[in-house]
Design a protein around this motif. Structure first.
Motif, short mmCIF file in Angstrom:
data_model
loop_
_atom_site.label_atom_id
_atom_site.label_comp_id
_atom_site.label_asym_id
_atom_site.label_seq_id
_atom_site.Cartn_x
_atom_site.Cartn_y
_atom_site.Cartn_z
N GLN A 54 0.81 -1.21 0.00
CA GLN A 54 0.00 0.00 0.00
C GLN A 54 0.85 1.27 0.00
O GLN A 54 0.46 2.29 -0.56
CB GLN A 54 -0.94 0.03 1.20
N PHE A 55 2.03 1.21 0.62
CA PHE A 55 2.90 2.39 0.74
C PHE A 55 4.30 2.05 0.20
O PHE A 55 5.27 1.97 0.96
CB PHE A 55 2.98 2.85 2.20
N PRO A 56 4.42 1.84 -1.12
CA PRO A 56 5.69 1.36 -1.69
C PRO A 56 6.86 2.34 -1.54
O PRO A 56 8.02 1.92 -1.59
CB PRO A 56 5.35 1.14 -3.16
N ASP A 57 6.60 3.60 -1.34
CA ASP A 57 7.68 4.58 -1.20
C ASP A 57 8.17 4.75 0.23
O ASP A 57 9.16 5.45 0.47
CB ASP A 57 7.23 5.94 -1.75
N ALA A 58 7.49 4.14 1.17
CA ALA A 58 7.89 4.25 2.58
C ALA A 58 9.11 3.37 2.85
O ALA A 58 9.27 2.31 2.26
CB ALA A 58 6.74 3.83 3.48
N HIS A 59 9.95 3.86 3.73
CA HIS A 59 11.17 3.13 4.09
C HIS A 59 11.02 2.51 5.47
O HIS A 59 10.32 3.04 6.32
CB HIS A 59 12.37 4.08 4.09
N ASN A 60 11.68 1.39 5.68
CA ASN A 60 11.75 0.73 6.99
C ASN A 60 10.39 0.31 7.54
O ASN A 60 10.18 0.31 8.76
CB ASN A 60 12.44 1.63 8.02
N ILE A 61 9.45 -0.04 6.67
CA ILE A 61 8.12 -0.43 7.15
C ILE A 61 8.21 -1.62 8.11
O ILE A 61 7.59 -1.61 9.17
CB ILE A 61 7.16 -0.73 5.98
N GLU A 62 8.98 -2.63 7.74
CA GLU A 62 9.07 -3.81 8.59
C GLU A 62 9.54 -3.45 9.99
O GLU A 62 8.92 -3.83 10.99
CB GLU A 62 10.00 -4.85 7.97
N GLN A 63 10.61 -2.70 10.09
CA GLN A 63 11.13 -2.29 11.39
C GLN A 63 10.12 -1.44 12.15
O GLN A 63 9.91 -1.63 13.35
CB GLN A 63 12.44 -1.52 11.21
N ASP A 64 9.48 -0.50 11.46
CA ASP A 64 8.50 0.37 12.11
C ASP A 64 7.31 -0.42 12.65
O ASP A 64 6.84 -0.17 13.76
CB ASP A 64 8.01 1.45 11.15
N VAL A 65 6.82 -1.38 11.86
CA VAL A 65 5.69 -2.20 12.29
C VAL A 65 6.08 -3.03 13.52
O VAL A 65 5.34 -3.07 14.51
CB VAL A 65 5.19 -3.12 11.15
N GLU A 75 8.41 -2.46 15.72
CA GLU A 75 8.59 -1.58 16.89
C GLU A 75 7.24 -1.14 17.45
O GLU A 75 7.03 -1.15 18.66
CB GLU A 75 9.43 -0.36 16.52
N PHE A 76 6.32 -0.74 16.57
CA PHE A 76 5.00 -0.33 17.04
C PHE A 76 4.27 -1.48 17.72
O PHE A 76 3.68 -1.31 18.79
CB PHE A 76 4.16 0.22 15.89
N LEU A 77 4.32 -2.66 17.10
CA LEU A 77 3.63 -3.81 17.69
C LEU A 77 4.25 -4.21 19.03
O LEU A 77 3.53 -4.63 19.94
CB LEU A 77 3.63 -4.99 16.72
N SER A 78 5.55 -4.05 19.16
CA SER A 78 6.20 -4.34 20.43
C SER A 78 5.62 -3.44 21.53
O SER A 78 5.29 -3.90 22.63
CB SER A 78 7.71 -4.11 20.30
N ILE A 79 5.44 -2.17 21.21
CA ILE A 79 4.84 -1.23 22.16
C ILE A 79 3.39 -1.60 22.44
O ILE A 79 2.94 -1.63 23.59
CB ILE A 79 4.96 0.21 21.63
N ALA A 80 2.64 -1.90 21.38
CA ALA A 80 1.22 -2.24 21.53
C ALA A 80 1.02 -3.50 22.37
O ALA A 80 0.11 -3.55 23.21
CB ALA A 80 0.57 -2.40 20.16
N PHE A 81 1.86 -4.51 22.18
CA PHE A 81 1.78 -5.70 23.02
C PHE A 81 2.15 -5.37 24.45
O PHE A 81 1.52 -5.83 25.40
CB PHE A 81 2.69 -6.82 22.48
N GLY A 82 3.19 -4.54 24.62
CA GLY A 82 3.62 -4.14 25.96
C GLY A 82 2.54 -3.39 26.72
O GLY A 82 2.42 -3.52 27.94
N LYS A 83 1.75 -2.59 26.01
CA LYS A 83 0.65 -1.84 26.63
C LYS A 83 -0.62 -2.68 26.74
O LYS A 83 -1.65 -2.20 27.19
CB LYS A 83 0.38 -0.57 25.84
N GLN A 84 -0.54 -3.92 26.26
CA GLN A 84 -1.64 -4.88 26.28
C GLN A 84 -2.82 -4.43 25.43
O GLN A 84 -3.97 -4.76 25.71
CB GLN A 84 -2.05 -5.20 27.71
N TRP A 85 -2.54 -3.66 24.37
CA TRP A 85 -3.58 -3.32 23.41
C TRP A 85 -3.89 -4.54 22.54
O TRP A 85 -4.98 -4.64 22.00
CB TRP A 85 -3.13 -2.19 22.48
N LEU A 86 -2.91 -5.43 22.41
CA LEU A 86 -3.03 -6.58 21.52
C LEU A 86 -2.81 -7.88 22.27
O LEU A 86 -2.11 -7.92 23.28
CB LEU A 86 -1.98 -6.51 20.40
#
Length: 96
Positions: A68-79, A81-92
């Motif tokens: 969906q966002f082919p021009d974005a850089h570091n998507i894998e790393q960003d996702v 990192e965000f999911l790590s935070i979301a799991f830590g906050k127990q959103w997921l």
């Protein structure tokens, strides 16, 4: 306090039952609702959490966002990192 959790790409994340993700038209953003309040997500966070549907693996979510966002850089790393935070906050929670 949140703990850091390194998500695995084969995990299938879903919004924890104490939260509800919804698009808030007046704010033009996704929000995460819970009994005590609301968290307004930035664009990236909303795009990631909206794909945490209990059906898609983290790898699939990454691939979908890269498509969906082919021009974005570091998507894998960003996702991850965000999911790590979301799991830590127990959103997921996850099915693995």
């Amino acid at each position: 306090m949140s703990e850091t959790l390194l998500p695995k790409k084969e995990w299938i994340p879903t919004i924890h039952s104490h939260f509800r993700l919804q698009w808030e038209e007046t704010q033009q953003a996704y929000v995460l609702l819970y009994p005590e309040g609301m968290i307004k997500l930035n664009f990236s966070g909303g795009e990631i959490l909206s794909r945490c549907n209990g059906k898609s693996t983290i790898q699939t979510i990454i691939e979908d966002l890269q498509h969906q966002f082919p021009d974005a850089h570091n998507i894998e790393q960003d996702v991850l990192e965000f999911l790590s935070i979301a799991f830590g906050k127990q959103w997921l929670t996850t099915y693995d």
